[in-house]
Design an enzyme around this catalytic site. Structure first.
Site, PDB file in Angstrom:
ATOM      1  N   ASP A  13       0.803  -1.243   0.049  1.00 42.28           N
ATOM      2  CA  ASP A  13      -0.039  -0.053   0.151  1.00 42.28           C
ATOM      3  C   ASP A  13       0.922   1.057  -0.003  1.00 42.28           C
ATOM      4  O   ASP A  13       2.111   1.242   0.207  1.00 42.28           O
ATOM      5  CB  ASP A  13      -0.926  -0.039   1.395  1.00 42.28           C
ATOM      6  CG  ASP A  13      -1.754   1.032   1.162  1.00 42.28           C
ATOM      7  OD1 ASP A  13      -2.058   1.624  -0.005  1.00 42.28           O
ATOM      8  OD2 ASP A  13      -2.462   1.292   2.208  1.00 42.28           O
ATOM      9  N   LYS A  14       0.198   2.413  -0.160  1.00 38.07           N
ATOM     10  CA  LYS A  14       0.996   3.603  -0.625  1.00 38.07           C
ATOM     11  C   LYS A  14       0.928   4.493   1.060  1.00 38.07           C
ATOM     12  O   LYS A  14       2.104   4.643   1.340  1.00 38.07           O
ATOM     13  CB  LYS A  14       0.560   4.397  -1.563  1.00 38.07           C
ATOM     14  CG  LYS A  14       1.459   5.726  -1.596  1.00 38.07           C
ATOM     15  CD  LYS A  14       0.848   6.635  -2.651  1.00 38.07           C
ATOM     16  CE  LYS A  14      -0.239   7.244  -2.346  1.00 38.07           C
ATOM     17  NZ  LYS A  14      -0.153   8.122  -1.140  1.00 38.07           N
TER      18      LYS A  14
END
Length: 737
Positions: free
Chosen positions: A249-250
């Protein structure tokens, strides 16, 4: 001795694991939670929760205690950890009020009264009754199979040896001109043959394997702990090393999760990023308030009120003040960034929020990509010239919210239509900010009539906490765009280096995020994930692709936007790959035949070459020759350990050896122990002291293992050990969350 060492090492390792994870549990389970105590919102540790506390819940929160739901707006809880059911359960204060510890909020917001904590909660009682047996690691399972096979082979060789010796003895004793009559004393020869067979079985069974595995895994665990990777299960030391893909995920993983409003467009006016000094500090603790001087001077003052209401009311996060430093962002970091923005404009968001009379609330969901709140426009009786009785505020993914808008608010506070050209202008602004790596959020509102709004189930008081359950579809239409803000979440400093190290090890790193495709690509480039030939697509496009198309792009797929982090220096091995690779088989066979050649040559040709005593007629070697054979055998293994440091075809087996103190210690201790046994073992180990020249012969013969190792690595075996692409490239989930 081996059993004692294995037991001690295992016990010490288990103690170390439990000690580390008791501390880890204090960190992992003792999360920050939001509660109401004494009429004030506070953030406390979950271990400090008491029965009777009112806990505030929102999407993504873990429920640390048992409780009863007292308010809910679209609240759904994932109870799979307790019930095993994958479907989330809708919670309310009537039919389904029970909240269980250990579950997670999958959607919506709500409030819960704590009724049971710690061991008195459902989750605590469950953990108290559970006792998990330790399972073997994948390596231990493979070694157990290999040890069983070696044991069977050793048993077969022992039986054949016993039969061969017995037949040879019978023929030699009871046939020919010197045959003898049977006597019971002659059976001692059979007993000696049986002892030899048993010795073969004992030597063949690799009792040292459990010790080697235990020590190596414990060593791996210690190495990972130095990198702040706490490992409770030893299997993780191996399975993490078998990773071929990392899908990250970012927000909060690749980035710091400390959001800052950098620039935007409000009521027809652009405002830029903060000053360079503020920008440079935004990666650590800065907030949007640092951009006060640049943003407040460019945002029209006529829009302060509507902007403050739209942000303060349509959010659940808050800023916790501190005596020193910037406020602590509590809740959704995107909302916190916008709250800091309006505070920099001199707007007290808490006062605005408390004065609002909320009628309905539509929480953010992964499908909608936005959040909306309906409030009463005039709590007091409206005058004849009053506006619509209700107003809805909406914020969310810019391109989605912008599609709901037909007008925008000008600097004079009037509405102007959004035609196709102006819509293209706004979309170009969104793309411009997204290319800079900014998350773009659109803020809008619309006035509603009574017919547009669902009637509340009970009259709403002046308290903003009294809200009704929202219908499935929000009246989000014909909205007026207030503005678009670009929010920056800086990349963690260590991420680009970590990504590069993964890629050099053959691990594919992909970013899966819910952000705009342009923002995702920019952040991915900053992290080093997106390469010039890489593919970046949106989740909706990915879901529409056929299996053939997915297989085609998968090797180059690096970014999946709008979708629903051990670092190795070699190609990782899969969990199901054979324990002994073709390269290792090559090394084993070369060393086996070489050592047989050296030892048999020393036995039969050694006396003539090195002027040693010759073997007797019955084939028994004199003690000096047998001592040299034993000594040469040990040093062949000792120097071959340098070859075993590299299980690939790399030529330099000495690389980094000076940094491996454990390996060097084992080599030195083994050499000194061997010297002691040879020189002082005597009749106990049946050896004789060797002269300096005899020691030189043994060491030189053993040293031949190293140049042989260099030559055997020139034998190509890679074409027999390749793994197909389909085995190395698992498909990504086609989820959109």
């Amino acid at each position: 001795m081996a059993v004692l060492i294995v037991s001690c090492v295992t016990a010490g390792n288990n103690y170390s694991q439990e000690k580390q994870f008791r501390g880890l549990n204090q960190t992992e389970l003792n999360k920050k939670v939001k509660v109401i105590r004494g009429g004030e919102k506070k953030e406390i540790n979950s271990f400090d929760l008491l029965v009777g506390d009112i806990m505030l819940l929102e999407k993504g929160d873990m429920i640390p205690t048992d409780g009863l739901c007292i308010e809910s707006i679209g609240l759904h809880v994932d109870e799979s950890s307790v019930s095993g059911e994958s479907d989330s359960v809708e919670k309310d204060n009537k039919e389904h009020p029970v909240m269980l510890a250990g579950c997670h909020v999958s959607d919506g917001i709500g409030r819960m009264m704590v009724t049971g904590t710690g061991e008195n909660s459902t989750w605590g009682r469950t953990l108290a009754h559970l006792s998990s047996d330790r399972e073997d690691t994948p390596l231990q399972e493979k070694l157990e199979v290999m040890a069983t096979q070696i044991g069977k082979i050793g048993l077969g060789v022992a039986i054949l040896t016993f039969i061969a010796l017995t037949i040879f003895w019978c023929v030699e004793t009871y046939s020919g001109p010197n045959k003898a009559s049977f006597q019971f004393g002659q059976l001692t020869a059979l007993l000696n043959f049986f002892i030899i067979a048993v010795t073969i079985v004992v030597v063949a069974v690799p009792e040292g394997l459990p010790l080697a595995v235990t020590i190596s895994l414990a060593y791996s665990m210690k190495k990972m702990m130095k990198d702040n990777n706490l490992v409770r299960r030893l299997q993780a030391c191996e399975t993490m090393g078998g990773a071929t893909n990392i899908c990250s995920d970012k927000t909060g993983t690749l980035t710091t999760n400390n959001m800052t409003v950098m620039e935007g467009w409000i009521c027809g006016s652009r405002f830029g990023a903060p000053s360079s000094s503020s920008s440079s500090s935004s990666s650590s603790s800065s907030s949007p308030s640092s951009s006060s001087s640049s943003s407040s001077s460019r945002i029209p003052t006529s829009c302060y009120q509507i902007l403050g209401q739209a942000i303060a009311i349509n959010s659940t996060a808050y800023l916790q003040k501190r005596r020193v430093g910037a406020p602590v962002q509590v809740g959704n970091k995107t909302e916190c960034a916008m709250l800091s923005l309006i505070e920099s404009l001199g707007i007290d968001y808490s006062s605005v929020r408390d004065s609002a009379v909320i009628h309905q609330l539509y929480p953010f969901t992964s499908d909608r990509k936005r959040m909306s709140t309906i409030v009463r426009n005039n709590p007091s009786p409206p005058s004849s010239s009053s506006a619509a009785p209700y107003r809805i505020y909406t914020k969310g993914a810019s391109e989605m919210v912008l599609q709901l808008c037909t007008t925008y608010l000008t600097a004079e506070g009037t509405k102007a239509p959004i035609d196709s050209s102006f819509s293209s202008h706004l979309n170009s602004l969104i793309d411009e900010m997204a290319v800079k790596g900014l998350r773009t959020i659109c803020i809008a509102y619309a006035d509603l009539s009574s017919s547009d709004v669902e009637k509340p189930s009970s009259p709403s008081s002046s308290s903003s906490s009294q809200v009704t359950k929202a219908p499935i579809t929000a009246p989000e239409r014909n909205m007026t765009c207030i503005g678009i803000v670009g929010i920056k979440d800086p990349v963690r400093q260590e991420v680009p280096g970590a990504v590069g190290l993964c890629q050099s090890a053959g691990i594919i790193v992909r970013m899966v995020t819910g952000d705009n495709i342009s923002t995702a690509k920019t952040i991915a480039r900053e992290c080093g994930i997106l390469t010039p030939d890489g593919v970046a697509i949106e989740g909706s496009e990915f879901r529409e692709m056929s299996d053939e198309d997915i297989d085609r792009i998968l090797p180059r797929l690096q970014v999946l936007a709008r979708s629903t982090p051990d670092l190795l220096l070699r190609k990782p091995y899969g969990a199901k790959e054979p324990l002994i690779s073709t390269i290792m088989w090559r090394n084993i066979f070369v060393q086996v035949f070489f050592q047989l050649f050296i030892l048999l040559g020393l036995l039969y040709a050694g006396p003539s070459i090195f002027n040693l005593p010759v073997p007797s007629d019955d084939g028994d070697a004199p003690e000096v020759l047998s001592t040299m054979i034993f000594n040469t055998f040990v040093f062949l293994q000792l120097f071959n350990e340098f070859n075993a440091r590299v299980v690939t075809s790399a030529m330099n087996v000495f690389e980094g050896v000076h940094k491996n103190l454990i390996f060097l210690s084992i080599i030195i201790i083994t050499a000194f122990a061997q010297a002691f046994l040879i020189q002082f073992g005597g009749s106990f180990v049946k050896t004789l002291p060797l002269s300096s020249s005899e020691w030189g012969i043994c060491i030189c013969l053993g040293l031949c293992s190293i140049p042989l190792g260099f030559m055997m690595r020139l034998i190509p075996v890679d074409r027999f050990s390749r793994v197909t692409k389909s085995e190395r490239q698992p498909l990504l989930s086609q989820s959109d969350d």
